[in-house]
Design an enzyme around this catalytic site. Structure first.
Site, PDB file in Angstrom:
ATOM      1  N   HIS A  19       0.840  -1.208   0.000  1.00 44.54           N
ATOM      2  CA  HIS A  19       0.000   0.000   0.000  1.00 44.54           C
ATOM      3  C   HIS A  19       0.870   1.251   0.000  1.00 44.54           C
ATOM      4  O   HIS A  19       0.606   2.205  -0.722  1.00 44.54           O
ATOM      5  CB  HIS A  19      -0.889   0.038   1.253  1.00 44.54           C
ATOM      6  CG  HIS A  19      -1.961  -1.010   1.304  1.00 44.54           C
ATOM      7  ND1 HIS A  19      -2.155  -1.817   2.398  1.00 44.54           N
ATOM      8  CD2 HIS A  19      -2.891  -1.386   0.393  1.00 44.54           C
ATOM      9  CE1 HIS A  19      -3.180  -2.646   2.162  1.00 44.54           C
ATOM     10  NE2 HIS A  19      -3.630  -2.408   0.945  1.00 44.54           N
ATOM     11  N   LYS A  43     -17.828  -6.295   7.643  1.00 46.90           N
ATOM     12  CA  LYS A  43     -16.574  -7.017   7.900  1.00 46.90           C
ATOM     13  C   LYS A  43     -16.235  -6.998   9.377  1.00 46.90           C
ATOM     14  O   LYS A  43     -16.602  -6.073  10.094  1.00 46.90           O
ATOM     15  CB  LYS A  43     -15.441  -6.360   7.105  1.00 46.90           C
ATOM     16  CG  LYS A  43     -15.324  -6.901   5.692  1.00 46.90           C
ATOM     17  CD  LYS A  43     -13.966  -6.525   5.129  1.00 46.90           C
ATOM     18  CE  LYS A  43     -13.755  -7.075   3.732  1.00 46.90           C
ATOM     19  NZ  LYS A  43     -12.510  -6.576   3.149  1.00 46.90           N
ATOM     20  N   ARG A  92      -1.464  -6.253  -8.641  1.00 49.83           N
ATOM     21  CA  ARG A  92      -0.230  -6.988  -8.353  1.00 49.83           C
ATOM     22  C   ARG A  92       0.024  -8.047  -9.411  1.00 49.83           C
ATOM     23  O   ARG A  92       1.091  -8.114 -10.004  1.00 49.83           O
ATOM     24  CB  ARG A  92      -0.341  -7.667  -6.972  1.00 49.83           C
ATOM     25  CG  ARG A  92      -0.335  -6.691  -5.818  1.00 49.83           C
ATOM     26  CD  ARG A  92      -0.917  -7.306  -4.579  1.00 49.83           C
ATOM     27  NE  ARG A  92      -2.311  -7.693  -4.794  1.00 49.83           N
ATOM     28  CZ  ARG A  92      -3.130  -8.081  -3.839  1.00 49.83           C
ATOM     29  NH1 ARG A  92      -2.696  -8.174  -2.610  1.00 49.83           N
ATOM     30  NH2 ARG A  92      -4.374  -8.395  -4.100  1.00 49.83           N
ATOM     31  N   SER A 130      -3.075  -7.774   2.605  1.00 50.75           N
ATOM     32  CA  SER A 130      -3.416  -7.605   4.023  1.00 50.75           C
ATOM     33  C   SER A 130      -3.938  -8.923   4.595  1.00 50.75           C
ATOM     34  O   SER A 130      -3.658  -9.270   5.732  1.00 50.75           O
ATOM     35  CB  SER A 130      -4.495  -6.540   4.191  1.00 50.75           C
ATOM     36  OG  SER A 130      -4.014  -5.296   3.785  1.00 50.75           O
TER      37      SER A 130
HETATM   38  O1  PNS Z   1      -8.852  -3.087  -0.146  1.00 45.22           O
HETATM   39  P1  PNS Z   1     -10.090  -3.670  -0.783  1.00 45.22           P
HETATM   40  O2  PNS Z   1     -10.874  -4.423   0.250  1.00 45.22           O
HETATM   41  O3  PNS Z   1      -9.764  -4.489  -2.007  1.00 45.22           O
HETATM   42  O4  PNS Z   1     -10.998  -2.430  -1.277  1.00 45.22           O
HETATM   43  C1  PNS Z   1     -12.224  -2.634  -1.898  1.00 45.22           C
HETATM   44  C2  PNS Z   1     -12.986  -1.299  -2.061  1.00 45.22           C
HETATM   45  C3  PNS Z   1     -13.116  -0.575  -0.731  1.00 45.22           C
HETATM   46  C4  PNS Z   1     -12.262  -0.406  -3.029  1.00 45.22           C
HETATM   47  C5  PNS Z   1     -14.389  -1.648  -2.636  1.00 45.22           C
HETATM   48  O5  PNS Z   1     -14.976  -2.643  -1.853  1.00 45.22           O
HETATM   49  C6  PNS Z   1     -15.322  -0.459  -2.691  1.00 45.22           C
HETATM   50  O6  PNS Z   1     -15.157   0.432  -3.501  1.00 45.22           O
HETATM   51  N1  PNS Z   1     -16.346  -0.436  -1.800  1.00 45.22           N
HETATM   52  C7  PNS Z   1     -17.272   0.654  -1.666  1.00 45.22           C
HETATM   53  C8  PNS Z   1     -18.677   0.276  -2.144  1.00 45.22           C
HETATM   54  C9  PNS Z   1     -18.789   0.448  -3.636  1.00 45.22           C
HETATM   55  O7  PNS Z   1     -18.626   1.515  -4.176  1.00 45.22           O
HETATM   56  N2  PNS Z   1     -19.061  -0.675  -4.308  1.00 45.22           N
HETATM   57  C10 PNS Z   1     -19.141  -0.712  -5.733  1.00 45.22           C
HETATM   58  C11 PNS Z   1     -17.736  -0.762  -6.340  1.00 45.22           C
HETATM   59  S1  PNS Z   1     -17.774  -1.678  -7.757  1.00 45.22           S
END
Ligand code: PNS
Length: 187
Positions: A19, A43, A92, A130
């Site tokens: 990150h 979560k 990645r 993570s």
């Molecule tokens: O670190 P992560 O868990 O891969 O991050 C995922 C994240 C937070 C980017 C994704 O879950 C997100 O954007 N969540 C917010 C809800 C949302 O907008 N969902 C539609 C996205 S397609």
């Protein structure tokens, strides 16, 4: 001149060196980068949101154009609220691509003017996540070099008391036998 703001959304539970690598890269190409931690009630995180904010603020304090924030709801709506024109995400390996593509295209459908920008972290972090850091740390493996020292210390505080880092920076499972032998040595 027009200022470009990007958000870097994620769970960051916990923040890893991958990150931070991406934050460093993002800080060089955007005028302002907002590291946005998702407040996800579904979560059950290892670190609560305030702990993650505190870690990320400490780890990014030296960048004048990076700030840390939290959000809930849709990423596209949060991006609009902070005036961001881009979403930064890390890729990645090929395995990340499908999920990231789905998210990027869904976000584009929801808000076409918001661009997703993918960046690759350094190769040495290409296997790092993570989730794996949490798992390895919980099971007593060393996460040295994978997370910043601050995160390593905080992981130590969170771990099952049965697991402790050895003096050599590695974890050691403290069994009842080793506990007894340690107290015998101390006595
Ligand atoms: O670190 P992560 O868990 O891969 O991050 C995922 C994240 C937070 C980017 C994704 O879950 C997100 O954007 N969540 C917010 C809800 C949302 O907008 N969902 C539609 C996205 S397609």
């Amino acid at each position: 001149m027009h200022k470009t703001t990007a958000i870097y959304p994620g769970s960051f539970d916990p923040p890893t060196n991958g990150h931070l690598d991406l934050i460093e890269r993002g800080s060089k190409i955007f005028d302002e980068l907002v590291v946005a931690i998702l407040r996800n009630p579904d979560k059950d995180p290892l670190f609560n949101v305030s702990e993650r904010v505190a870690m990320l603020e400490a780890l990014t304090g030296h960048y004048s154009n990076v700030r840390v924030d939290t959000f809930d709801g849709l990423t596209v709506e949060y991006a609009a609220r902070v005036g961001a024109s881009s979403v930064l995400r890390g890729i990645r390996a090929l395995s990340d691509y499908e999920y990231e593509l789905q998210m990027a295209l869904m976000n584009r459908k929801l808000r076409p003017e918001l661009e997703t920008v993918f960046m690759m972290p350094a190769e040495k972090y290409s296997y790092l996540s993570s989730r794996l850091v949490r798992e390895v740390a919980k099971l007593g493996g060393s996460v040295k070099g994978l997370v910043p020292e601050l995160v390593e210390q905080n992981l130590r505080g969170k771990l099952d008391p049965a697991y402790k880092f050895s003096e050599f920076g590695e974890h050691k499972q403290v069994t009842s036998e080793s506990r007894k032998s340690r107290s015998r040595k101390k006595a």
